[in-house]
Enzyme design. Sequence first.
Site, PDB file in Angstrom:
ATOM      1  CG  ASN A 169      49.789  42.389  62.014  1.00  0.00           C
ATOM      2  OD1 ASN A 169      48.788  42.609  61.332  1.00  0.00           O
ATOM      3  ND2 ASN A 169      50.757  41.569  61.632  1.00  0.00           N
ATOM      4  CD  GLU A 170      49.179  37.573  60.919  1.00  0.00           C
ATOM      5  OE1 GLU A 170      50.375  37.278  61.102  1.00  0.00           O
ATOM      6  OE2 GLU A 170      48.540  37.217  59.916  1.00  0.00           O
ATOM      7  CD  GLU A 326      47.924  40.650  57.046  1.00  0.00           C
ATOM      8  OE1 GLU A 326      48.678  39.708  56.693  1.00  0.00           O
ATOM      9  OE2 GLU A 326      48.147  41.349  58.040  1.00  0.00           O
ATOM     10  CG  PHE A 376      61.673  37.466  46.802  1.00  0.00           C
ATOM     11  CD1 PHE A 376      61.699  37.941  45.490  1.00  0.00           C
ATOM     12  CD2 PHE A 376      62.846  37.495  47.535  1.00  0.00           C
ATOM     13  CE1 PHE A 376      62.874  38.415  44.923  1.00  0.00           C
ATOM     14  CE2 PHE A 376      64.023  37.964  46.977  1.00  0.00           C
ATOM     15  CZ  PHE A 376      64.049  38.425  45.667  1.00  0.00           C
TER      16      PHE A 376
HETATM   17  C1  GLA Z   1      51.019  38.219  58.133  1.00  0.00           C
HETATM   18  C2  GLA Z   1      51.310  39.625  58.617  1.00  0.00           C
HETATM   19  C3  GLA Z   1      51.661  40.573  57.522  1.00  0.00           C
HETATM   20  C4  GLA Z   1      52.578  39.929  56.520  1.00  0.00           C
HETATM   21  C5  GLA Z   1      51.952  38.651  56.020  1.00  0.00           C
HETATM   22  C6  GLA Z   1      52.759  37.968  54.968  1.00  0.00           C
HETATM   23  O1  GLA Z   1      49.740  38.046  57.751  1.00  0.00           O
HETATM   24  O2  GLA Z   1      50.236  40.151  59.353  1.00  0.00           O
HETATM   25  O3  GLA Z   1      52.280  41.694  58.089  1.00  0.00           O
HETATM   26  O4  GLA Z   1      53.798  39.661  57.127  1.00  0.00           O
HETATM   27  O5  GLA Z   1      51.808  37.777  57.094  1.00  0.00           O
HETATM   28  O6  GLA Z   1      52.123  36.812  54.512  1.00  0.00           O
END
Ligand code: GLA
Length: 683
Positions: A169-170, A326, A376
């Site tokens: 993830n990212e 996302e 939040f």
């Molecule tokens: C990132 C992460 C997600 C979440 C978002 C919140 O994009 O990949 O898991 O934490 O931020 O904005």
Amino acid sequence: MSGQSEPASTVSERHTEPGRRTWPALDGIGYGCDYNPEQWPESTWAEDVALMAEAGVNLVTVGVFSWSKLQPAPGELTAGWLDRVLDLLAAAGIRVDLATATASPPPWLVAAHPEILPVTEDGRRLAFGARQSYCPSAPAFRTAAVDLAERMASRYGSHPAVAMWHIGNEYGCHVPACYCEQSAAAFRRWLEARYREIGRLNEAWGGAVWSQDYTGWGQIEPPRTAPTFGNPAQQLDFARFSSDELLACYRAERDVLAAHSPGTPVTTNFMGLFRPVDQFRWSAELDVVSVDSYPDPADAEAHVASAMAYDLTRSVGGGRPWILMEQAPSAVNWRSVNVPKAPGQYRALSLQAVARGSDAVLSFQWRAAATGAEKFHSGMLPHAGTDSRVWRDVVSLGAGLRRLAPVAGSLVHAEAALLLDWESWWALELDSHPTSRLRQSELIGEFYRPLLHAGVSVDFAHPESDLSGYRLVIVPALYLVTDAGAGNVRRFVEGGGTALVTFFSGIVDPADRVRLGGYPAPWCDLLGLRVEELAPLPEGVAVPLDGLDAAETGAAGRLWQDVIDLAGAAPLLTYAEGHLAGEAAATTHERGRGEVMYLGTLPDRATLGRLVRRACRHAGLELRTDLPRGVEAVRRGDYLFLISHTDRAVELGLGAKRLDLLTGAMVGPTAVLAPRDALVLAP
Ligand code: GLA
Ligand code: GLA
């Protein structure tokens, strides 16, 4: 000389290797979110799926942070819960982007292998308790992650719900680089593969400076916090290494997916103009490119930042459709002040993604969490429930996206390109430079903004990629350039292209060694000038400019001044005051069948806009001068997207009566767009 430090695989190979490019089987435009059912009682799941159907959700990402729920101890999966989730989704016809769940290691793994916790530049080991707590080079992390990916792939590789795989993830978001001993060992191996002989490393790193000649690989450390400025070539190689190490984590999982789930596309989510990860290098390894996008609703130009990220994502994916993986339905939780999206903003920014080539629009996340650090952060289903503006917007966007099905699969055709090379970006922003105020993404934004306002579609292109399809190429502070990249820009101009090159371009080779003879040495003849000295401007200092009606408009240069000797180029702007009064600040030069403009300063936004429009016109690009501020016009395939990002109603001339796909109504020849409304006009 730069040949000795060029990467082993040439960029042209990277750019012609397309990788597998399959699309998750979806009809029309995908719509959905991260779905984290493991955070909720199972009794809520049926309601989730029913509400997803109501909203038109057809694609959800599952399991990104569920390692501790899937594998509470080493060994077997405890995945009965995930079986039930996937079966429920499959029964409802909702496709799944299934995570390998390796984005955050569980407590048992960290307790057994504390060495997987990452270490910062100054030697601090980061504790467990947040997420992404791993060193990308840690063997214990790699082994455990590949093991989990393999268990996931063999269990779910042919599950009917699974449309694609989502690795990690990212990558690099919280831990872009690790400086621990395992990283040091991996860095040494990476350097040995790159240089083979220590003498070549010393030459590339300028070992003669500050007594840094190494006599053995074991003496080399990551560029940890040192008494003063670290060796820049060492820092640059560490940035290359760190991107490659994260990529190695991705690849190791991708390879087990390929073995157990052949033919199912694989992605990981990029982060737009995010420095640590070289997306041109990574994208060849992804089947589908995806991005996370969180423009700040408090920023009146949020849509400029997101448009830029979307064009970048399309570009690194080679122009093929991509996924908005996302975004926030409304507010995030991680800024110091988290302003919710304005009414209509979620829809406008989602349509912007589709306009710029996305075939799926997903959000983080489905239900706004009740516990944890992100409670939040908005969700598609807010704490307030379905009787809420956010939910109504979610349902209405789903309906709108269904009507855009004819757009899916079509391409965006751009005739302008902004050159971007991550290696140059890393080198540009190293310390001990003429100014620390020059930031790659900010400078790109300065050029991107007027292009967006003029309705000019733009790609991002690697300097060594094929530029023949473009009419205009902008080179914003391409500080590091390879011989191949320098030749590529030259051939583009000589072949009839228009280029716009800025200060601090073509300065160093891939080892961060200055190209001598006056700046920018590889392009002096092309530009018809030589920069003798670099003269950056302090914060708040602006130097008045003359030329191109500059005096009447109060034009001024910011950030930077080049001391330019003309050698064939004609001045477009000159400095009006200061020790450079009368000297060229911006120039133009005809070369071959093309023209190249050079900017030795950063003109104020109005003047820069005029220069960019001049370059566009010279390149023969179609410019729109009728767009109200905050309205964008983007062509995708046969469809024209007109999207308002303003909170006022605006009137637009459409030329003729046209069908709006979003409403099914005929509109025009003029139309009034309500605040943050949009039209998608059929041919
Ligand atoms: C990132 C992460 C997600 C979440 C978002 C919140 O994009 O990949 O898991 O934490 O931020 O904005
Ligand atoms: C000091 C040091 C020199 C050099 C200069 C640069 O004077 O002694 O080696 O680094 O700073 O300004």
